[in-house]
Design a protein around this motif. Structure first.
Motif, PDB file in Angstrom:
ATOM      1  N   ASP A   1      68.565 -48.283 -13.872  1.00 26.90           N
ATOM      2  CA  ASP A   1      68.644 -49.476 -14.706  1.00 26.90           C
ATOM      3  C   ASP A   1      67.354 -50.284 -14.663  1.00 26.90           C
ATOM      4  O   ASP A   1      66.897 -50.822 -15.679  1.00 26.90           O
ATOM      5  CB  ASP A   1      69.823 -50.342 -14.293  1.00 26.90           C
ATOM      6  N   ARG A   2      66.729 -50.351 -13.487  1.00 25.15           N
ATOM      7  CA  ARG A   2      65.450 -51.066 -13.372  1.00 25.15           C
ATOM      8  C   ARG A   2      64.346 -50.321 -14.106  1.00 25.15           C
ATOM      9  O   ARG A   2      63.486 -50.937 -14.743  1.00 25.15           O
ATOM     10  CB  ARG A   2      65.078 -51.240 -11.895  1.00 25.15           C
TER      11      ARG A   2
ATOM     12  N   LEU B   1      71.273 -51.936 -27.181  1.00 32.75           N
ATOM     13  CA  LEU B   1      72.611 -52.104 -26.612  1.00 32.75           C
ATOM     14  C   LEU B   1      72.690 -51.591 -25.180  1.00 32.75           C
ATOM     15  O   LEU B   1      73.603 -51.965 -24.434  1.00 32.75           O
ATOM     16  CB  LEU B   1      73.643 -51.370 -27.486  1.00 32.75           C
ATOM     17  N   LEU B   2      71.760 -50.728 -24.789  1.00 36.30           N
ATOM     18  CA  LEU B   2      71.776 -50.187 -23.426  1.00 36.30           C
ATOM     19  C   LEU B   2      71.128 -51.129 -22.417  1.00 36.30           C
ATOM     20  O   LEU B   2      71.292 -50.947 -21.210  1.00 36.30           O
ATOM     21  CB  LEU B   2      71.050 -48.833 -23.394  1.00 36.30           C
ATOM     22  N   VAL B   3      70.373 -52.099 -22.899  1.00 32.84           N
ATOM     23  CA  VAL B   3      69.651 -52.993 -21.986  1.00 32.84           C
ATOM     24  C   VAL B   3      70.599 -54.046 -21.427  1.00 32.84           C
ATOM     25  O   VAL B   3      71.364 -54.656 -22.168  1.00 32.84           O
ATOM     26  CB  VAL B   3      68.477 -53.675 -22.715  1.00 32.84           C
ATOM     27  N   SER B   4      70.519 -54.244 -20.116  1.00 30.80           N
ATOM     28  CA  SER B   4      71.261 -55.326 -19.472  1.00 30.80           C
ATOM     29  C   SER B   4      70.342 -56.537 -19.359  1.00 30.80           C
ATOM     30  O   SER B   4      69.326 -56.464 -18.649  1.00 30.80           O
ATOM     31  CB  SER B   4      71.745 -54.899 -18.088  1.00 30.80           C
ATOM     32  N   PRO B   5      70.638 -57.638 -20.052  1.00 27.05           N
ATOM     33  CA  PRO B   5      69.732 -58.800 -20.029  1.00 27.05           C
ATOM     34  C   PRO B   5      69.434 -59.314 -18.625  1.00 27.05           C
ATOM     35  O   PRO B   5      68.337 -59.813 -18.374  1.00 27.05           O
ATOM     36  CB  PRO B   5      70.490 -59.842 -20.866  1.00 27.05           C
ATOM     37  N   ASP B   6      70.367 -59.175 -17.695  1.00 32.10           N
ATOM     38  CA  ASP B   6      70.127 -59.704 -16.358  1.00 32.10           C
ATOM     39  C   ASP B   6      69.108 -58.899 -15.572  1.00 32.10           C
ATOM     40  O   ASP B   6      68.599 -59.358 -14.551  1.00 32.10           O
ATOM     41  CB  ASP B   6      71.450 -59.769 -15.575  1.00 32.10           C
ATOM     42  N   THR B   7      68.788 -57.665 -16.034  1.00 37.36           N
ATOM     43  CA  THR B   7      67.781 -56.856 -15.342  1.00 37.36           C
ATOM     44  C   THR B   7      66.372 -57.080 -15.875  1.00 37.36           C
ATOM     45  O   THR B   7      65.404 -56.636 -15.240  1.00 37.36           O
ATOM     46  CB  THR B   7      68.122 -55.356 -15.462  1.00 37.36           C
TER      47      THR B   7
ATOM     48  N   ALA C   1      64.782 -50.934 -17.858  1.00 37.97           N
ATOM     49  CA  ALA C   1      64.353 -52.290 -18.217  1.00 37.97           C
ATOM     50  C   ALA C   1      62.836 -52.400 -18.210  1.00 37.97           C
ATOM     51  O   ALA C   1      62.242 -53.042 -19.085  1.00 37.97           O
ATOM     52  CB  ALA C   1      64.966 -53.297 -17.248  1.00 37.97           C
TER      53      ALA C   1
ATOM     54  N   THR D   1      66.204 -43.105 -20.842  1.00 39.46           N
ATOM     55  CA  THR D   1      67.654 -42.947 -20.800  1.00 39.46           C
ATOM     56  C   THR D   1      68.078 -41.667 -20.082  1.00 39.46           C
ATOM     57  O   THR D   1      69.239 -41.547 -19.675  1.00 39.46           O
ATOM     58  CB  THR D   1      68.245 -42.927 -22.224  1.00 39.46           C
TER      59      THR D   1
END
Length: 229
Positions: free
Chosen positions: A205-206, A132-138, A209, A194
Motif C-alpha cells: 500500500d505504501r 479508487l485503489l488509493v487510500s487517502p490516509d496513506t 501510494a 498494483t
C-alpha cells in the motif's frame, strides 16, 4: 515507441519479483524467461500484424465500420495468442499495433480515429480505477519520499539513461536535455504498482501510494499524458 519496448521487460520483472524473492541462483532462469517471453511476443505480434494487414487489403467487409473493429480484434488476438504460449502479450499487442498502424489499410483515417478514441476512453477509465485503489490516509506519509524519488528520476536516472541511449547519434546537448525532461509520466508505473498489491507483498500500500504521487506530480508539472494506443 521506446516506452512500448521498455515496458514489456519491466512487466516481466515486476511480476516475477512480486511472485517470489529472486536469489542469485534464479537470475539465469529469470533472464531466460524474459528472453523467451519477449521473443515470443515480438514474433507473434509481427506475424499477426503482417498477416492481418495482408488480409484486410484483400477482403471486402460488408461495412466500412467493421475495419476498425477488425484491427482492434487483431491487436486483442495477438495478446491472447501470446499469453497462451506464455509470451509477452504486452509486447505482442504493441508490435502488432505498430505494424497495422503503418500499413496501408482500407479506411485508414477512420480506423486511426477509432483507435485514438478508444485510447482516450481506456486512459480515462484506467485512471478512474487506479484512483479508487488509493487510500487517502496513506498519501501524506509518502509526499516527502515521492519528492525525493521524483528528484532522483529527473536529475539523475533520466539524464543518465538518455545520455547512454543516445551516445553515438550526434544529438546536441539541447535535444538530450529535452529528452531527459519529456516523457517522465504515464499510467504504466501505477499499473505495475498494483502487481505487488495483488501478490500481497509487505508494504504494497505504501509502494502504490508512493508511485501514484510521483506520477501525479510529474503529470501536473509536465502536462497531461498521451492517450494509450
Amino acid at each position: 515507441a521506446g516506452s512500448g519496448f521498455n515496458d514489456a521487460p519491466v512487466v516481466i520483472v515486476v511480476v516475477a519479483l512480486s511472485a517470489a524473492p529472486v536469489g542469485a541462483g534464479h537470475l539465469p532462469v529469470l533472464a531466460a524467461q524474459m528472453v523467451y517471453e519477449l521473443a515470443a511476443g515480438a514474433v507473434i505480434g509481427l506475424t499477426l500484424g503482417r498477416l492481418g494487414a495482408y488480409t484486410l487489403r484483400r477482403i471486402a467487409l460488408p461495412a466500412s465500420g467493421l475495419y476498425p473493429i477488425a484491427v482492434l480484434s487483431l491487436a486483442v488476438g495477438a495478446y491472447g495468442a501470446t499469453n497462451l504460449l506464455h509470451g509477452s502479450g504486452f509486447l505482442a499487442t504493441f508490435v502488432c499495433a505498430v505494424v497495422l498502424g503503418n500499413a496501408r489499410l482500407p479506411h485508414r483515417p477512420a480506423t486511426r480515429g477509432f483507435a485514438e478514441g478508444v485510447g482516450w476512453l481506456a486512459q480515462i477509465g484506467l485512471f478512474i480505477m487506479l484512483g479508487l485503489l488509493v487510500s487517502p490516509d496513506t498519501l501524506p506519509a509518502q509526499i516527502v519520499p515521492a519528492l525525493v524519488a521524483g528528484g532522483v528520476l529527473v536529475l539523475v536516472a533520466r539524464p543518465l539513461s538518455v545520455i547512454v541511449s543516445t551516445a553515438g547519434f550526434g544529438l546536441p546537448w539541447g535535444e538530450r536535455a529535452f529528452l531527459s525532461w519529456a516523457g517522465l509520466r504515464g499510467a504504466v508505473p501505477i499499473v505495475l504498482a498494483t502487481v505487488p498489491m495483488q501478490a500481497d507483498v509487505p508494504g504494497d500500500d505504501r509502494l502504490f501510494a508512493l508511485v501514484f504521487l510521483v506520477v501525479v506530480m510529474f503529470t501536473l508539472v509536465q502536462g497531461p499524458t498521451l492517450p494509450i494506443v
